[in-house]
Design a protein around this motif. Structure first.
Motif, short mmCIF file in Angstrom:
data_model
loop_
_atom_site.label_atom_id
_atom_site.label_comp_id
_atom_site.label_asym_id
_atom_site.label_seq_id
_atom_site.Cartn_x
_atom_site.Cartn_y
_atom_site.Cartn_z
N MET A 56 0.80 -1.16 0.00
CA MET A 56 -0.07 0.03 0.01
C MET A 56 0.83 1.32 -0.02
SD MET A 56 -2.88 0.42 2.74
CE MET A 56 -2.25 -1.20 3.68
N SER A 57 0.83 1.98 -0.98
CA SER A 57 1.92 3.21 -1.02
C SER A 57 1.07 4.48 -0.33
CB SER A 57 2.28 3.56 -2.61
OG SER A 57 0.98 4.07 -3.18
N ASN A 58 1.89 5.20 0.09
CA ASN A 58 1.31 6.40 0.57
C ASN A 58 1.69 7.46 -0.18
OD1 ASN A 58 -0.71 7.31 2.48
ND2 ASN A 58 0.54 6.43 4.04
N ASP A 59 1.60 7.43 -1.44
CA ASP A 59 2.38 8.46 -2.33
C ASP A 59 1.10 9.38 -2.67
OD1 ASP A 59 3.31 9.85 -4.40
OD2 ASP A 59 3.10 8.49 -6.05
N SER A 60 1.30 10.49 -2.09
CA SER A 60 0.19 11.57 -2.10
C SER A 60 0.59 12.88 -2.52
CB SER A 60 -0.45 11.58 -0.93
OG SER A 60 0.37 11.75 0.33
N PRO A 79 -3.57 18.67 0.35
CA PRO A 79 -3.39 18.40 1.68
C PRO A 79 -4.42 17.71 2.51
CG PRO A 79 -2.22 20.47 1.25
CD PRO A 79 -3.08 20.07 0.01
N LEU A 80 -4.32 17.11 3.60
CA LEU A 80 -5.30 16.41 4.44
C LEU A 80 -5.58 17.65 5.53
CD1 LEU A 80 -7.41 14.18 4.41
CD2 LEU A 80 -5.56 12.97 5.66
N ASN A 96 0.57 14.22 -5.42
CA ASN A 96 -0.38 15.13 -6.06
C ASN A 96 -1.58 15.40 -5.51
OD1 ASN A 96 1.29 15.13 -8.33
ND2 ASN A 96 0.68 13.00 -8.79
N GLU A 97 -1.68 14.91 -4.34
CA GLU A 97 -3.23 15.16 -3.54
C GLU A 97 -3.07 16.57 -3.02
OE1 GLU A 97 -4.67 10.76 -2.04
OE2 GLU A 97 -3.88 12.33 -0.62
#
Lengths: 324, 98
Positions: free
Chosen positions: B1-5, B10-11, B7-8
């Motif tokens: 499970m990658s946590n590659d974010s 922010p949370l 491009n997201e």
């Protein structure tokens, strides 16, 4: 939020035992607590597919937004669709606590790796379908979701509680549409009957395979991810819905449907599991269209996300320059 | 499970005061480009039925959380101080409610 990752050697058996004891005692599991990897994966799959279903569920209803028969119905439908979007967001955010990113979930949906509820692969052919969806599809969803309010995973249970509170309006507005049409002209009543004929069986399919045919269920029940079996929930839905159909003066399209005094439940016919499997595996009437609409919406919104990030970055630099 | 974010957006974690007199309470999270957008998104996602009179948003990465692994040792200093609780003290019944 990160999953726990300590390098110290651990005794997984002991941890799993302690985990099960917690679950048995109805103590909720929270994001940073230890959990078996399979519990995590099962939840990620179930919760993300639940989120996808909420989001894709906006599409069949969106079909009637511009053609709702009155301003009131239009405003109501818009509010309902916004709720579905909101429910998708609650669920995505709850799923992210398990260590999967939003982008990864979107990617799984858009590539067809993750499923969503098959019901949304059926077309909405008339306005009565909007009534039938609210009444039956949301009704079935509520039956499922009420059980999930007691799910062992805290963030999922909390999202379900919020969703259930909001869903009740969805079902009631749908039933009201059906009632209005059933009491309308013969043509309108026929439309309502036609909608019931087309949505009844797919709604029963929403509860999934029969218990005897649902191998993962036992583990999910043990982990209290699932609190009631597919068949139990389906029976509950049928029992609640049959009298509602009678009140509408509409006929449920099932020759085997009848009250069983002994069981205290309605008996009903067998679901067409071949159709179920077909739609799940991508050959429903609208599978391709739904997925394409989702991908287009996501890609079409990319420039907005990029612009928002660029703007945020510019603001940050400006305030840094002003402070210097 | 990658946590590659990368491009997201922010949370952000969202906290809502449902009415004056009550604490802000965590309700969930959402993605936004900046705090201002997080606030308006939070309004749309979490207060569609007037559930709040005040919203806080905090970048998820700015939150430092205790670890459930520390449970024992982290809270232990307080667990053995029963004298902090009113029931630790014996007051004769004649004195009445105290």
């Amino acid at each position: 939020m990160d999953a726990i990752n300590t390098d110290a050697p651990r005794d997984d058996d002991a941890l799993e035992k302690a985990f099960q004891t917690k679950v048995d005692a109805e103590t909720r599991i929270e994001p940073k607590d230890w959990m078996p990897e399979k519990y995590r994966h099962t939840l990620i799959r179930q919760m993300s597919q639940h989120a996808h279903s909420e989001v894709v569920g906006m599409l069949p209803e969106g079909n009637w937004l511009t053609r709702a028969p009155s301003l009131k119905r239009k405003a109501v439908l818009m509010a309902k669709i916004q709720d579905e979007g909101g429910h998708g967001l609650y669920l995505y955010s709850a799923t992210e606590t398990l260590g999967i990113s939003r982008d990864e979930m979107f990617d799984q949906l858009h590539t067809g790796k993750a499923k969503y509820s098959s019901i949304f692969n059926y077309p909405t052919l008339s306005w009565a379908d909007i009534g039938a969806i609210g009444w039956l599809v949301d009704g079935a969803a509520i039956t499922n979701q009420i059980a999930l309010c007691r799910c062992s995973y805290g963030p999922y249970a909390r999202a379900m509680i919020k969703i259930c509170k909001e869903e009740s309006f969805h079902q009631r507005q749908g039933y009201e549409i059906m009632l209005t049409m059933a009491q309308g002209t013969p043509e309108q009543k026929a439309m309502a009957q036609d909608a019931l004929d087309r949505w009844w069986w797919p709604s029963l399919m929403m509860f999934g395979p029969n218990d005897s045919n649902s191998p993962q269920s036992a583990q999910s029940m043990k982990w209290k991810i699932k609190r009631q079996s597919n068949d139990e929930l389906r029976q509950k839905f049928v029992d609640a819905t049959v009298p509602q159909a009678e009140y509408l003066g509409l006929r449920i399209p099932d020759d085997n449907l009848k009250w069983n005094e002994e069981r205290g439940h309605y008996d009903f016919g067998e679901i067409d599991w071949v159709e179920f499997k077909n739609v799940v595996s991508g050959n429903g009437l609208c599978n391709r269209e739904r997925l394409k609409d989702r991908v287009d919406a996501h890609e079409g919104g990319k420039w907005v996300r990029d612009a928002a990030l660029a703007y945020a970055e510019k603001q940050k630099q400006r305030s840094a320059a002003a402070a210097a | 499970m990658s946590n590659d974010s990368k491009n997201e957006l922010p949370l952000y974690e969202v906290f809502i005061r449902s009415k004056n007199g009550l604490d802000h309470k965590h309700v969930g999270s959402l993605h936004a480009a900046d705090a201002e957008m997080a606030l308006t998104n939070a309004r749309d996602v979490y207060t569609r039925r007037s559930e709040g009179v005040s919203i806080w948003v905090v970048k998820t990465t700015d939150i430092t959380a205790s670890s459930p692994d520390d449970k024992g040792s982290f809270y232990e200093p307080n667990d053995d101080k029963m004298y902090r609780h009113p029931t630790f003290y014996e007051i004769p019944e004649e004195v009445g409610h105290m």
